[in-house]
Design a protein around this motif. Structure first.
Motif, short mmCIF file in Angstrom:
data_model
loop_
_atom_site.label_atom_id
_atom_site.label_comp_id
_atom_site.label_asym_id
_atom_site.label_seq_id
_atom_site.Cartn_x
_atom_site.Cartn_y
_atom_site.Cartn_z
N GLY A 1 2.44 3.38 -11.35
CA GLY A 1 3.72 2.92 -11.88
C GLY A 1 4.88 3.60 -11.16
N VAL A 2 4.70 4.86 -10.79
CA VAL A 2 5.71 5.56 -9.99
C VAL A 2 5.82 4.91 -8.62
N ASP A 3 4.67 4.60 -8.02
CA ASP A 3 4.67 3.98 -6.69
C ASP A 3 5.43 2.65 -6.69
N VAL A 4 5.15 1.80 -7.66
CA VAL A 4 5.79 0.48 -7.65
C VAL A 4 7.27 0.59 -7.97
N CYS A 5 7.66 1.51 -8.85
CA CYS A 5 9.09 1.67 -9.15
C CYS A 5 9.85 2.22 -7.94
N LEU A 6 9.25 3.19 -7.24
CA LEU A 6 9.88 3.68 -6.01
C LEU A 6 9.96 2.59 -4.96
N HIS A 7 8.92 1.77 -4.88
CA HIS A 7 8.93 0.65 -3.95
C HIS A 7 10.10 -0.28 -4.25
N LEU A 8 10.37 -0.54 -5.51
CA LEU A 8 11.48 -1.43 -5.86
C LEU A 8 12.83 -0.80 -5.54
N VAL A 9 12.96 0.51 -5.75
CA VAL A 9 14.21 1.18 -5.35
C VAL A 9 14.39 1.05 -3.85
N ARG A 10 13.31 1.25 -3.09
CA ARG A 10 13.38 1.12 -1.64
C ARG A 10 13.72 -0.31 -1.23
N LYS A 11 13.14 -1.26 -1.91
CA LYS A 11 13.38 -2.67 -1.61
C LYS A 11 14.81 -3.06 -1.94
N ASP A 12 15.32 -2.54 -3.05
CA ASP A 12 16.68 -2.88 -3.49
C ASP A 12 17.76 -2.16 -2.69
N ILE B 1 17.91 6.18 -0.36
CA ILE B 1 18.04 6.34 -1.80
C ILE B 1 16.68 6.54 -2.44
N ALA B 2 15.68 5.76 -2.00
CA ALA B 2 14.34 5.91 -2.57
C ALA B 2 13.80 7.32 -2.32
N ASN B 3 14.07 7.87 -1.15
CA ASN B 3 13.61 9.22 -0.85
C ASN B 3 14.30 10.26 -1.73
N ARG B 4 15.60 10.04 -1.99
CA ARG B 4 16.32 10.96 -2.88
C ARG B 4 15.77 10.89 -4.30
N VAL B 5 15.45 9.68 -4.74
CA VAL B 5 14.85 9.51 -6.06
C VAL B 5 13.51 10.22 -6.12
N ALA B 6 12.69 10.06 -5.08
CA ALA B 6 11.38 10.72 -5.04
C ALA B 6 11.52 12.23 -5.10
N ARG B 7 12.49 12.77 -4.37
CA ARG B 7 12.70 14.22 -4.41
C ARG B 7 13.13 14.67 -5.79
N ALA B 8 14.01 13.90 -6.44
CA ALA B 8 14.47 14.26 -7.78
C ALA B 8 13.32 14.25 -8.77
N CYS B 9 12.36 13.35 -8.57
CA CYS B 9 11.20 13.25 -9.47
C CYS B 9 10.04 14.14 -9.03
N VAL B 10 10.22 14.82 -7.89
CA VAL B 10 9.19 15.70 -7.33
C VAL B 10 7.88 14.93 -7.13
N VAL B 11 7.99 13.78 -6.47
CA VAL B 11 6.83 12.97 -6.12
C VAL B 11 6.98 12.53 -4.67
N PRO B 12 5.87 12.17 -4.00
CA PRO B 12 5.98 11.69 -2.62
C PRO B 12 6.67 10.33 -2.58
N PRO B 13 7.46 10.04 -1.53
CA PRO B 13 8.11 8.73 -1.42
C PRO B 13 7.12 7.59 -1.38
N TRP B 14 5.96 7.83 -0.82
CA TRP B 14 4.86 6.87 -0.87
C TRP B 14 3.55 7.65 -0.78
N ARG B 15 2.50 7.05 -1.31
CA ARG B 15 1.19 7.71 -1.28
C ARG B 15 0.29 7.03 -0.27
#
Length: 319
Positions: free
Chosen positions: A161-172, A177-191
């Motif tokens: 669910g994290v992967d698909v939500c980050l994907h949508l941020v990247r797509k939008d 921005i998606a990378n900044r979101v990933a850093r804020a959530c302390v998760v990889p930008p993609w797996r």
């Protein structure tokens, strides 16, 4: 400020609390670009699959205002072949063309509602056999973390669910921005890899050497020629041992993984820089612009310039 994209999360009976919170956590970290609200089919509290219930501020009327609807997973004992009447009524209020996303068992709801007919989809690997038996007309791929079919996206279990939500941020809004979101959530930008790496299988012994350090080294040297022999040498393993360990840990071959990483890095450069295509190709280790074009087209079906126009020429709130 432009339109704030509204994400409406539909919490169903038996919802998993972890996945219920993913949209708010990920989209809510995107600098005010999204508004996330949670609703139930009747506006009342809904029990989770744990030992507590959750109250919400919205009923099904929120779905009519959504730009994106997310259906988190719910307890597998509550899965049915047909959509319960209250859920069907709630889904009927979703405007045509609204983007709909499922996580894990949420795909069963979309399938039962006919929203996946003729589409590719995924769900948790452990549920793939049951899903296929009930909905054989749907092209299920149990090996991926998520499937993006435009206005309908399905994802696998839990953290996907994290992967698909980050994907949508990247797509939008692009990779930055998606990378900044990933850093804020302390998760990889993609797996890396798909669900194959999580399917029940013998776990490598803890004392054995892993390939993580070599993968990190490879990411730092994508611009250089990287051979299987060179990777195995860096990991201080034989070719056979390295290939086997890599497949166990990542779920794909080293060669396929390298291509995936190079394409991902090329996409980031195309989105965030004005580098000529040949220079992008050199930066990511494809050598020539022709090679980059071939690999990018194989992955996403467009040329580098078309991809750049899509991300850099579209308005920020575009889908």
């Amino acid at each position: 400020m432009g339109h704030v994209h509204r994400v409406v999360v539909l919490a169903l009976d038996g919802v998993y609390p972890f996945e219920l919170g993913i949209p708010s956590r990920v989209f809510g970290s995107a600098e005010g670009l999204y508004e996330v609200v949670t609703c139930t089919v009747d506006g009342r509290p809904v029990r989770t699959n744990s030992d507590f219930s959750v109250g919400v501020e919205w009923g099904p009327e929120a779905l009519a205002t959504a730009d994106t609807v997310v259906i988190p997973p719910f307890d597998t004992s509550l899965i049915t072949r047909e959509v319960p009447a209250p859920v069907a009524a709630a889904l009927a209020s979703v405007p045509r063309g609204t983007r709909i996303v499922s996580i894990c068992t949420g795909a069963f709801v979309l399938a039962a509602a006919g929203l996946l007919d003729g589409r590719p989809a995924t769900t948790h690997w452990a549920l793939a056999r049951a899903f296929h038996a009930w909905f054989p007309h749907i092209a299920l791929d149990p090996n991926v973390l998520f499937v993006d079919d435009g206005d309908v996206l399905t994802s696998a279990g839990a953290a996907s669910g994290v992967d698909v939500c980050l994907h949508l941020v990247r797509k939008d809004h692009g990779s930055d921005i998606a990378n900044r979101v990933a850093r804020a959530c302390v998760v990889p930008p993609w797996r890396d890899g798909g669900q194959a790496q999580y399917i029940d299988q013998p776990v490598p012994e803890a004392s054995a050497n892993g390939t993580a350090a070599t993968r990190q080294w490879a990411l730092e040297h994508l611009h250089e020629p990287l051979s299987l022999a060179g990777l195995a040498d860096h990991a201080r393993m034989s070719l056979r041992t390295f290939a086997r360990r890599f497949g166990e840990e990542v779920g794909m071959s080293p060669g396929r993984w390298l291509i995936q990483q190079r394409v991902a890095r090329a996409r980031q450069l195309l989105e965030s820089t004005d580098l000529p295509v040949d220079d992008v190709a050199a930066h990511v280790g494809f050598g020539t612009g022709t090679s980059l074009r071939q690999h990018l087209h194989a992955v996403i079906g467009v040329s580098p310039l078309a991809y750049r126009r899509t991300f850099r020429g579209a308005p920020a709130d575009s889908h």
